[in-house]
Design a protein around this motif. Structure first.
Motif, PDB file in Angstrom:
ATOM      1  N   THR A 175       0.657  -1.283   0.044  1.00  0.00           N
ATOM      2  CA  THR A 175      -0.071   0.053  -0.018  1.00  0.00           C
ATOM      3  C   THR A 175       0.909   1.120  -0.089  1.00  0.00           C
ATOM      4  OG1 THR A 175      -1.839  -1.251   1.198  1.00  0.00           O
ATOM      5  CG2 THR A 175      -1.859   1.258   1.132  1.00  0.00           C
ATOM      6  N   LEU A 176       1.883   1.173   1.164  1.00  0.00           N
ATOM      7  CA  LEU A 176       2.748   2.433   0.687  1.00  0.00           C
ATOM      8  C   LEU A 176       3.489   2.767  -0.485  1.00  0.00           C
ATOM      9  CD1 LEU A 176       4.267   4.290   2.427  1.00  0.00           C
ATOM     10  CD2 LEU A 176       5.934   2.948   3.266  1.00  0.00           C
ATOM     11  N   LYS A 177       3.968   1.479  -1.200  1.00  0.00           N
ATOM     12  CA  LYS A 177       4.515   1.788  -2.564  1.00  0.00           C
ATOM     13  C   LYS A 177       3.410   2.503  -3.456  1.00  0.00           C
ATOM     14  CE  LYS A 177       7.797  -1.961  -2.334  1.00  0.00           C
ATOM     15  NZ  LYS A 177       8.173  -3.435  -2.853  1.00  0.00           N
ATOM     16  N   LEU A 178       2.199   1.999  -3.543  1.00  0.00           N
ATOM     17  CA  LEU A 178       1.011   2.574  -4.252  1.00  0.00           C
ATOM     18  C   LEU A 178       1.040   4.196  -3.956  1.00  0.00           C
ATOM     19  CD1 LEU A 178      -1.782  -0.127  -4.137  1.00  0.00           C
ATOM     20  CD2 LEU A 178      -0.405   0.613  -6.069  1.00  0.00           C
ATOM     21  N   ILE A 179       1.072   4.358  -2.792  1.00  0.00           N
ATOM     22  CA  ILE A 179       0.749   5.791  -2.424  1.00  0.00           C
ATOM     23  C   ILE A 179       2.152   6.378  -3.012  1.00  0.00           C
ATOM     24  CG2 ILE A 179       0.823   7.615  -0.389  1.00  0.00           C
ATOM     25  CD1 ILE A 179      -0.756   5.313   1.212  1.00  0.00           C
ATOM     26  N   THR A 180       3.341   6.034  -2.634  1.00  0.00           N
ATOM     27  CA  THR A 180       4.480   6.471  -3.028  1.00  0.00           C
ATOM     28  C   THR A 180       4.326   6.816  -4.648  1.00  0.00           C
ATOM     29  OG1 THR A 180       5.924   5.592  -1.456  1.00  0.00           O
ATOM     30  CG2 THR A 180       7.029   6.826  -3.359  1.00  0.00           C
ATOM     31  N   SER A 181       3.858   5.779  -5.523  1.00  0.00           N
ATOM     32  CA  SER A 181       3.812   5.829  -6.801  1.00  0.00           C
ATOM     33  C   SER A 181       2.964   6.840  -7.169  1.00  0.00           C
ATOM     34  CB  SER A 181       3.336   4.623  -7.317  1.00  0.00           C
ATOM     35  OG  SER A 181       3.135   4.603  -8.862  1.00  0.00           O
ATOM     36  N   LEU A 182       1.790   7.070  -6.460  1.00  0.00           N
ATOM     37  CA  LEU A 182       0.818   8.286  -6.937  1.00  0.00           C
ATOM     38  C   LEU A 182       1.418   9.576  -6.560  1.00  0.00           C
ATOM     39  CD1 LEU A 182      -2.018   9.100  -7.273  1.00  0.00           C
ATOM     40  CD2 LEU A 182      -2.683   8.794  -5.016  1.00  0.00           C
ATOM     41  N   LEU A 183       2.097   9.755  -5.624  1.00  0.00           N
ATOM     42  CA  LEU A 183       2.825  11.119  -5.339  1.00  0.00           C
ATOM     43  C   LEU A 183       3.859  11.142  -6.417  1.00  0.00           C
ATOM     44  CD1 LEU A 183       3.287  10.913  -1.649  1.00  0.00           C
ATOM     45  CD2 LEU A 183       1.542  12.053  -2.678  1.00  0.00           C
ATOM     46  N   GLU A 184       4.354  10.304  -6.905  1.00  0.00           N
ATOM     47  CA  GLU A 184       5.363  10.466  -7.906  1.00  0.00           C
ATOM     48  C   GLU A 184       4.704  11.025  -9.506  1.00  0.00           C
ATOM     49  OE1 GLU A 184       7.699   7.067  -8.413  1.00  0.00           O
ATOM     50  OE2 GLU A 184       9.005   7.385  -6.849  1.00  0.00           O
TER      51      GLU A 184
END
Length: 206
Positions: free
Chosen positions: A129-138
């Motif tokens: 989930t954290l990776k998904l959020i980080t990808s969204l921010l990018e």
């Protein structure tokens, strides 16, 4: 003795001047005649007719002004509509990117953590989930500020406390309490950090 040649030259010059004078007068007469003919062809307007003519011009100018104002208003409305549609489209794209993150959270909440194996699965889900959020921010051009072991920068970091640490050089960050975020060149939130302070000699003199 009488100079015949000189007399002939003077006579010729006088005749030439007369011819030029006649040509100049003839040219002026032609100009006057043209002006008179033009005046005769142009109708002479009365004061009332002149006033009516000016009213017609004013009416035409007023109509043009109204058409121009209507066109400007139409352009303004189209521009506002385009901005509204672009803003709505941007929000929709962000929401579509956010939906998988919410789905991941829902799956994590449904997992049991009674055993070590179940906890590992839950932890892996949290990492995903954290990776998904980080990808969204990018994708949104948002940079995460995580200044671990970096030198303190007042433009990007907010000091919440100073601590002495013999292993960390003074002025460098010991611990990141809360990460910061930056949208391109605009700081959204500074990183909250604990910074190493210089050791003080607390020995009392005797």
């Amino acid at each position: 003795p009488l100079n015949i040649s000189l007399l002939q030259n003077l006579l010729g010059k006088l005749m030439e001047d007369d011819n030029n004078s006649d040509a100049s007068v003839s040219s002026e007469d032609q100009k006057k005649k043209q002006i008179e003919e033009q005046q005769e062809t142009e109708p002479i307007l009365t004061l009332e007719e002149e006033l009516e003519k000016e009213k017609e011009k004013a009416s035409e100018n007023y109509d043009q002004m109204l058409r121009l104002q209507a066109e400007i208003e139409n352009i303004r409305k189209r521009t506002l509509k385009d901005i509204e549609n672009a803003s709505r489209g941007s929000i929709e794209r962000v929401i579509m990117e956010l939906l998988p993150v919410l789905d991941s959270f829902d799956l994590g909440l449904g997992l049991k953590t009674e055993t070590i194996e179940q906890y590992k699965i839950f932890k892996e889900g949290q990492v995903a989930t954290l990776k998904l959020i980080t990808s969204l921010l990018e994708k949104l051009s948002i940079e995460i500020i995580d200044p671990v072991e970096m030198k303190y920068d007042p433009e990007l970091h907010e000091v919440i406390s100073l601590q002495e640490d013999g292993l960390v050089e003074p002025g460098y960050i010991i611990h990141v309490v809360q990460k910061g975020y930056r949208l391109r060149d605009r700081l959204l939130r500074p990183a909250r950090v604990i910074v190493s302070a210089a050791e003080q000699d607390n020995k009392s003199s005797t």
